[in-house]
Design an enzyme around this catalytic site. Sequence first.
Site, PDB file in Angstrom:
ATOM      1  N   LYS A  93     -17.371  -6.831   6.638  1.00 57.12           N
ATOM      2  CA  LYS A  93     -15.976  -7.621   6.866  1.00 57.12           C
ATOM      3  C   LYS A  93     -15.649  -7.464   8.271  1.00 57.12           C
ATOM      4  CE  LYS A  93     -12.345  -7.534   3.356  1.00 57.12           C
ATOM      5  NZ  LYS A  93     -11.437  -6.769   2.592  1.00 57.12           N
ATOM      6  N   HIS A 108       0.915  -1.268   0.078  1.00 57.19           N
ATOM      7  CA  HIS A 108       0.000   0.017   0.003  1.00 57.19           C
ATOM      8  C   HIS A 108       0.880   1.121   0.099  1.00 57.19           C
ATOM      9  CE1 HIS A 108      -3.390  -2.622   2.240  1.00 57.19           C
ATOM     10  NE2 HIS A 108      -3.754  -2.330   0.980  1.00 57.19           N
ATOM     11  N   ARG A 133      -1.675  -6.202  -8.471  1.00 57.74           N
ATOM     12  CA  ARG A 133      -0.690  -6.940  -7.847  1.00 57.74           C
ATOM     13  C   ARG A 133      -0.584  -8.037  -9.020  1.00 57.74           C
ATOM     14  NH1 ARG A 133      -3.320  -7.996  -2.283  1.00 57.74           N
ATOM     15  NH2 ARG A 133      -5.090  -7.993  -3.371  1.00 57.74           N
ATOM     16  N   SER A 137      -3.256  -7.803   3.242  1.00 57.98           N
ATOM     17  CA  SER A 137      -3.199  -7.477   4.642  1.00 57.98           C
ATOM     18  C   SER A 137      -3.557  -8.905   5.212  1.00 57.98           C
ATOM     19  CB  SER A 137      -4.389  -6.530   4.877  1.00 57.98           C
ATOM     20  OG  SER A 137      -4.023  -5.112   4.203  1.00 57.98           O
TER      21      SER A 137
HETATM   22  O1  PNS Z   1      -8.482  -3.094   0.664  1.00 57.33           O
HETATM   23  P1  PNS Z   1      -9.746  -3.874  -0.256  1.00 57.33           P
HETATM   24  O2  PNS Z   1     -10.659  -4.140   0.916  1.00 57.33           O
HETATM   25  O3  PNS Z   1      -9.397  -4.530  -1.260  1.00 57.33           O
HETATM   26  O4  PNS Z   1     -10.439  -2.225  -0.583  1.00 57.33           O
HETATM   27  C1  PNS Z   1     -11.775  -2.378  -1.463  1.00 57.33           C
HETATM   28  C2  PNS Z   1     -12.537  -1.206  -1.523  1.00 57.33           C
HETATM   29  C3  PNS Z   1     -12.594  -0.690  -0.135  1.00 57.33           C
HETATM   30  C4  PNS Z   1     -11.825  -0.293  -2.210  1.00 57.33           C
HETATM   31  C5  PNS Z   1     -13.761  -1.538  -2.169  1.00 57.33           C
HETATM   32  O5  PNS Z   1     -14.458  -2.396  -1.628  1.00 57.33           O
HETATM   33  C6  PNS Z   1     -14.638  -0.069  -2.199  1.00 57.33           C
HETATM   34  O6  PNS Z   1     -14.657   0.831  -2.931  1.00 57.33           O
HETATM   35  N1  PNS Z   1     -15.452  -0.172  -1.258  1.00 57.33           N
HETATM   36  C7  PNS Z   1     -16.515   0.852  -1.221  1.00 57.33           C
HETATM   37  C8  PNS Z   1     -18.005   0.413  -1.437  1.00 57.33           C
HETATM   38  C9  PNS Z   1     -18.211   0.695  -3.036  1.00 57.33           C
HETATM   39  O7  PNS Z   1     -17.958   1.944  -3.485  1.00 57.33           O
HETATM   40  N2  PNS Z   1     -18.022  -0.319  -3.957  1.00 57.33           N
HETATM   41  C10 PNS Z   1     -17.955  -0.245  -5.201  1.00 57.33           C
HETATM   42  C11 PNS Z   1     -19.156  -0.249  -6.189  1.00 57.33           C
HETATM   43  S1  PNS Z   1     -20.222  -1.684  -5.643  1.00 57.33           S
END
Ligand code: PNS
Length: 161
Positions: free
Chosen positions: A41, A17, A90, A127
Amino acid sequence: MKKAVCPGSFDPITNGHLDIISRASKIFDEVTVAVLVNQTKSSLFTVDERITMISEVCQNFKNVKVDSWSGLLVDYCQAKNISIIAKGLRAVSDFDYELQMSQINYQLKGIETLFMSTAPNHSFLSSSVIKEIASYGGDVSSYVPKQILPALTERVSKKVK
Ligand code: PNS
């Protein structure tokens, strides 16, 4: 001013990150690291703890801010006048999900996503993997910023007991 957001769960922030945040900070005038609250989560650290950890490890990046948001990422972008999401890719395994998210986010509010290829030495980092290694007492010191290692070690040891 070109502003971008680096979104994620950051539970906890990893060196992968940090690499993406650092590289984004050289491309954009202002980068916000946004801790997205995911109600479904379960997390190791609270949102406030994650914000504190990210703020500490990013303190040398003068154009990086840290924030949190509960809701759609595009709504955060709109509220903060941010037009670009910056994310690391990644491996091919990330691609399907990230492509879908970027298409949804563009469709919903016209927010663009910029993907940066993760440095090869971080391509296996997540993570979740770090939490698993740490929970079995494995050495994760090369995978997370050194400032967060004590908190991570302490938290996983409490969870295991
Ligand atoms: O570190 P992560 O858990 O892979 O991050 C994922 C994240 C938080 C970027 C993603 O789940 C997200 O954007 N969540 C907010 C809700 C949202 O906007 N979802 C997209 C449309 S369904």
